[in-house]
Scaffold this motif. Structure first.
Motif, PDB file in Angstrom:
ATOM      1  N   ALA A 193       0.833  -1.206   0.000  1.00  7.72           N
ATOM      2  CA  ALA A 193       0.000   0.000   0.000  1.00  7.72           C
ATOM      3  C   ALA A 193       0.869   1.257   0.000  1.00  7.72           C
ATOM      4  O   ALA A 193       0.570   2.228  -0.708  1.00  7.72           O
ATOM      5  N   MET A 194       1.957   1.236   0.774  1.00  3.53           N
ATOM      6  CA  MET A 194       2.877   2.383   0.794  1.00  3.53           C
ATOM      7  C   MET A 194       3.522   2.573  -0.570  1.00  3.53           C
ATOM      8  O   MET A 194       3.614   3.694  -1.074  1.00  3.53           O
ATOM      9  N   ASN A 195       3.989   1.487  -1.175  1.00  2.00           N
ATOM     10  CA  ASN A 195       4.602   1.577  -2.501  1.00  2.00           C
ATOM     11  C   ASN A 195       3.616   2.086  -3.543  1.00  2.00           C
ATOM     12  O   ASN A 195       3.975   2.893  -4.405  1.00  2.00           O
ATOM     13  N   LEU A 196       2.379   1.625  -3.465  1.00  2.00           N
ATOM     14  CA  LEU A 196       1.365   2.081  -4.405  1.00  2.00           C
ATOM     15  C   LEU A 196       1.122   3.581  -4.242  1.00  2.00           C
ATOM     16  O   LEU A 196       1.059   4.321  -5.234  1.00  2.00           O
ATOM     17  N   ALA A 197       1.006   4.049  -3.011  1.00  2.00           N
ATOM     18  CA  ALA A 197       0.768   5.475  -2.755  1.00  2.00           C
ATOM     19  C   ALA A 197       1.915   6.323  -3.306  1.00  2.00           C
ATOM     20  O   ALA A 197       1.679   7.349  -3.958  1.00  2.00           O
ATOM     21  N   VAL A 198       3.146   5.901  -3.064  1.00  5.87           N
ATOM     22  CA  VAL A 198       4.303   6.649  -3.560  1.00  5.87           C
ATOM     23  C   VAL A 198       4.325   6.635  -5.079  1.00  5.87           C
ATOM     24  O   VAL A 198       4.560   7.667  -5.720  1.00  5.87           O
ATOM     25  N   ASN A 199       4.061   5.474  -5.689  1.00  5.03           N
ATOM     26  CA  ASN A 199       4.042   5.370  -7.146  1.00  5.03           C
ATOM     27  C   ASN A 199       2.974   6.280  -7.755  1.00  5.03           C
ATOM     28  O   ASN A 199       3.230   6.976  -8.742  1.00  5.03           O
ATOM     29  N   CYS A 200       1.786   6.284  -7.160  1.00  5.32           N
ATOM     30  CA  CYS A 200       0.704   7.143  -7.667  1.00  5.32           C
ATOM     31  C   CYS A 200       1.105   8.618  -7.589  1.00  5.32           C
ATOM     32  O   CYS A 200       0.927   9.368  -8.546  1.00  5.32           O
ATOM     33  N   ALA A 201       1.652   9.029  -6.445  1.00  5.94           N
ATOM     34  CA  ALA A 201       2.037  10.439  -6.259  1.00  5.94           C
ATOM     35  C   ALA A 201       3.145  10.830  -7.229  1.00  5.94           C
ATOM     36  O   ALA A 201       3.084  11.895  -7.860  1.00  5.94           O
ATOM     37  N   GLN A 202       4.158   9.984  -7.369  1.00  6.65           N
ATOM     38  CA  GLN A 202       5.255  10.297  -8.278  1.00  6.65           C
ATOM     39  C   GLN A 202       4.781  10.373  -9.719  1.00  6.65           C
ATOM     40  O   GLN A 202       5.198  11.257 -10.476  1.00  6.65           O
ATOM     41  N   THR A 203       3.887   9.468 -10.111  1.00  7.39           N
ATOM     42  CA  THR A 203       3.343   9.477 -11.470  1.00  7.39           C
ATOM     43  C   THR A 203       2.542  10.746 -11.726  1.00  7.39           C
ATOM     44  O   THR A 203       2.701  11.386 -12.768  1.00  7.39           O
ATOM     45  N   LEU A 204       1.693  11.119 -10.767  1.00 11.03           N
ATOM     46  CA  LEU A 204       0.906  12.340 -10.941  1.00 11.03           C
ATOM     47  C   LEU A 204       1.814  13.570 -11.035  1.00 11.03           C
ATOM     48  O   LEU A 204       1.591  14.448 -11.877  1.00 11.03           O
ATOM     49  N   LEU A 205       2.828  13.644 -10.184  1.00  9.81           N
ATOM     50  CA  LEU A 205       3.733  14.787 -10.212  1.00  9.81           C
ATOM     51  C   LEU A 205       4.494  14.858 -11.538  1.00  9.81           C
ATOM     52  O   LEU A 205       4.684  15.948 -12.083  1.00  9.81           O
ATOM     53  N   GLN A 206       4.892  13.725 -12.068  1.00 10.09           N
ATOM     54  CA  GLN A 206       5.590  13.711 -13.358  1.00 10.09           C
ATOM     55  C   GLN A 206       4.718  14.289 -14.470  1.00 10.09           C
ATOM     56  O   GLN A 206       5.227  14.876 -15.409  1.00 10.09           O
ATOM     57  N   ARG A 207       3.400  14.129 -14.368  1.00 13.18           N
ATOM     58  CA  ARG A 207       2.474  14.624 -15.391  1.00 13.18           C
ATOM     59  C   ARG A 207       1.909  15.999 -15.054  1.00 13.18           C
ATOM     60  O   ARG A 207       1.062  16.508 -15.772  1.00 13.18           O
ATOM     61  N   ASP A 208       2.366  16.596 -13.952  1.00 14.69           N
ATOM     62  CA  ASP A 208       1.788  17.845 -13.449  1.00 14.69           C
ATOM     63  C   ASP A 208       2.735  19.023 -13.713  1.00 14.69           C
ATOM     64  O   ASP A 208       3.547  19.405 -12.865  1.00 14.69           O
ATOM     65  N   ALA A 209       2.607  19.616 -14.884  1.00 13.95           N
ATOM     66  CA  ALA A 209       3.484  20.738 -15.259  1.00 13.95           C
ATOM     67  C   ALA A 209       3.262  21.943 -14.355  1.00 13.95           C
ATOM     68  O   ALA A 209       4.213  22.688 -14.066  1.00 13.95           O
ATOM     69  N   ALA A 210       2.048  22.161 -13.884  1.00 12.56           N
ATOM     70  CA  ALA A 210       1.759  23.315 -13.023  1.00 12.56           C
ATOM     71  C   ALA A 210       2.521  23.208 -11.709  1.00 12.56           C
ATOM     72  O   ALA A 210       3.200  24.158 -11.294  1.00 12.56           O
ATOM     73  N   SER A 211       2.424  22.069 -11.037  1.00 11.08           N
ATOM     74  CA  SER A 211       3.135  21.887  -9.768  1.00 11.08           C
ATOM     75  C   SER A 211       4.648  21.969  -9.974  1.00 11.08           C
ATOM     76  O   SER A 211       5.357  22.588  -9.177  1.00 11.08           O
ATOM     77  N   GLN A 212       5.125  21.353 -11.032  1.00  8.73           N
ATOM     78  CA  GLN A 212       6.561  21.413 -11.319  1.00  8.73           C
ATOM     79  C   GLN A 212       7.006  22.851 -11.562  1.00  8.73           C
ATOM     80  O   GLN A 212       8.054  23.278 -11.073  1.00  8.73           O
ATOM     81  N   GLY A 213       6.211  23.617 -12.301  1.00  9.93           N
ATOM     82  CA  GLY A 213       6.543  25.005 -12.602  1.00  9.93           C
ATOM     83  C   GLY A 213       6.596  25.887 -11.360  1.00  9.93           C
ATOM     84  O   GLY A 213       7.326  26.877 -11.333  1.00  9.93           O
TER      85      GLY A 213
END
Length: 184
Positions: free
Chosen positions: A6-26
């Motif tokens: 469950a921890m690995n899944l949560a981290v994977n989901c968050a990292q994947t979303l951040l990789q696709r989130d140009a606004a947060s990265q910017g």
């Protein structure tokens, strides 16, 4: 599913979303931690985030909270969409402040969930607090090859908003609707 999975899944989901989130990265938002139903992100207030009153624009504070919320509520590999949010600005954030937003799931059942976000500066001073309500969709979040699917909410799923209204009315009655960001 084990706690470790469950921890690995949560981290994977968050990292994947951040990789696709140009606004947060910017905005320089950094993922600090993620767990099932929880996330911590950080951001440093830059000069281009400061508004006319010399404090961080409330929109950037909202974006930081929204990112923490997104990583927390999508941590189960079930895509969600926000259907409501309330904000109380407590104190202003200033140029150079290092902000940390912590999102914690308060409830999740059926098709909805409730999440609280606190943003503090580097001295532990509370800046704003947020309450988010989420609607679960039928899409998944973590597969890198799959895009998030927006599923419009039908009126039957918007009924939880009715219980949010009295909470907002209490805030306004208590005079807590005035922003510390200098906005209105």
């Amino acid at each position: 599913m084990t706690n470790h999975e469950a921890m690995n899944l949560a981290v994977n989901c968050a990292q994947t979303l951040l990789q696709r989130d140009a606004a947060s990265q910017g905005m320089g938002i950094r993922l600090l931690s993620a767990a099932p139903g929880c996330a911590r992100v950080g951001m440093t207030v830059r000069a281009d985030m400061v508004q006319g009153h010399g404090t961080c624009h409330g929109g950037f504070l909202f974006a930081l909270a929204d990112s923490a919320f997104a990583f927390a509520c999508n941590s189960y590999n079930e895509a969600t969409v926000a259907i409501g949010c309330s904000i109380d600005y407590i104190a202003p954030a200033r140029l150079g402040d290092t902000l940390t937003a912590d999102c914690i799931e308060q409830s999740r059942s059926g098709r909805t969930g409730n999440y609280d976000v606190r943003i503090e500066n580097q001295q532990g001073q509370l800046i704003p607090v947020f309450e988010f309500t989420v609607l679960l969709t039928e899409a998944t979040t973590s597969e890198v090859t799959q895009d998030l699917v927006y599923v419009p909410a039908s009126p039957e799923y918007l009924r939880p908003l009715a219980r949010i209204q009295p909470r907002q009315q209490r805030r306004h009655a208590a005079g807590r609707h005035r922003g510390a960001t200098g906005g209105g």
